[in-house]
Design a protein around this motif. Structure first.
Motif, PDB file in Angstrom:
ATOM      1  N   ASP A  65       0.819  -1.210   0.000  1.00  0.00           N
ATOM      2  CA  ASP A  65       0.000   0.000   0.000  1.00  0.00           C
ATOM      3  C   ASP A  65       0.857   1.267   0.000  1.00  0.00           C
ATOM      4  O   ASP A  65       0.517   2.250  -0.652  1.00  0.00           O
ATOM      5  N   GLU A  66       1.985   1.214   0.718  1.00  0.00           N
ATOM      6  CA  GLU A  66       2.915   2.357   0.722  1.00  0.00           C
ATOM      7  C   GLU A  66       3.456   2.621  -0.680  1.00  0.00           C
ATOM      8  O   GLU A  66       3.526   3.772  -1.123  1.00  0.00           O
ATOM      9  N   MET A  67       3.862   1.560  -1.351  1.00  0.00           N
ATOM     10  CA  MET A  67       4.418   1.706  -2.705  1.00  0.00           C
ATOM     11  C   MET A  67       3.352   2.206  -3.676  1.00  0.00           C
ATOM     12  O   MET A  67       3.612   3.043  -4.538  1.00  0.00           O
ATOM     13  N   LYS A  68       2.135   1.710  -3.496  1.00  0.00           N
ATOM     14  CA  LYS A  68       1.029   2.154  -4.350  1.00  0.00           C
ATOM     15  C   LYS A  68       0.750   3.645  -4.130  1.00  0.00           C
ATOM     16  O   LYS A  68       0.539   4.393  -5.090  1.00  0.00           O
ATOM     17  N   ALA A  69       0.790   4.076  -2.874  1.00  0.00           N
ATOM     18  CA  ALA A  69       0.563   5.486  -2.555  1.00  0.00           C
ATOM     19  C   ALA A  69       1.666   6.371  -3.141  1.00  0.00           C
ATOM     20  O   ALA A  69       1.391   7.468  -3.649  1.00  0.00           O
ATOM     21  N   VAL A  89       9.211   2.786 -11.815  1.00  0.00           N
ATOM     22  CA  VAL A  89      10.198   1.807 -11.358  1.00  0.00           C
ATOM     23  C   VAL A  89      11.418   2.519 -10.795  1.00  0.00           C
ATOM     24  O   VAL A  89      11.934   2.157  -9.733  1.00  0.00           O
ATOM     25  N   GLN A  90      11.876   3.536 -11.501  1.00  0.00           N
ATOM     26  CA  GLN A  90      13.039   4.296 -11.044  1.00  0.00           C
ATOM     27  C   GLN A  90      12.761   4.973  -9.706  1.00  0.00           C
ATOM     28  O   GLN A  90      13.642   5.061  -8.847  1.00  0.00           O
ATOM     29  N   LEU A  91      11.545   5.429  -9.509  1.00  0.00           N
ATOM     30  CA  LEU A  91      11.170   6.101  -8.265  1.00  0.00           C
ATOM     31  C   LEU A  91      11.082   5.133  -7.096  1.00  0.00           C
ATOM     32  O   LEU A  91      11.663   5.376  -6.033  1.00  0.00           O
ATOM     33  N   ILE A  92      10.356   4.030  -7.281  1.00  0.00           N
ATOM     34  CA  ILE A  92      10.061   3.192  -6.120  1.00  0.00           C
ATOM     35  C   ILE A  92      11.080   2.089  -5.833  1.00  0.00           C
ATOM     36  O   ILE A  92      11.105   1.582  -4.724  1.00  0.00           O
ATOM     37  N   THR A  93      11.917   1.730  -6.785  1.00  0.00           N
ATOM     38  CA  THR A  93      12.860   0.630  -6.531  1.00  0.00           C
ATOM     39  C   THR A  93      13.756   0.893  -5.331  1.00  0.00           C
ATOM     40  O   THR A  93      13.801   0.066  -4.407  1.00  0.00           O
TER      41      THR A  93
END
Length: 121
Positions: A65-69, A89-93
């Motif tokens: 949920d954190e990654m989705k937010a 992908v670059q942001l959340i990896t």
């Protein structure tokens, strides 16, 4: 050796197909410990079980949920039509890898060690 060839030829949605390799080239190559472990994990079905366990634990702890937010906030800020999958992908990896709870990592590591002991690798 046949299994190794079969694994190399299998396509994946995560990577392009591996080019055909001559049998002589495979025999010349010594498998690394990591490759041997990966083959054993796949053959036994343990790799899929570990991936499913990881999915469950990440959902339970709220990581997903954190990654989705994060993705939604980024898309809202940049504009929905101006965001690509590569941007996300670059942001959340890096953030995603850094925020996996230690308890989840420890549980997976224990399961892998347990598998390695039982497989006598």
């Amino acid at each position: 050796m046949y299994i190794y060839v079969w694994l190399c030829r299998r396509g994946s949605i995560n990577r392009p197909p591996t080019p055909d390799v001559e049998e002589d080239q495979i025999q010349d190559k010594q498998l690394t410990l990591q490759e041997i472990i990966n083959i054993k994990l796949i053959e036994s079905g343990e790799k899929e079980r570990l991936k499913e366990l990881l999915r469950e634990r990440l959902i339970e702890c709220g990581w997903r949920d954190e990654m989705k937010a994060l993705c939604r906030a980024f898309a809202k800020k940049k504009g929905r039509d101006n965001v690509t999958v590569d941007d996300l992908v670059q942001l959340i990896t890096p953030k995603g890898r850094a925020s996996i709870p230690d308890s989840v990592k420890a549980e997976l590591l224990q399961r892998i060690r347990s598998f390695l002991s039982s497989a006598a690798i």
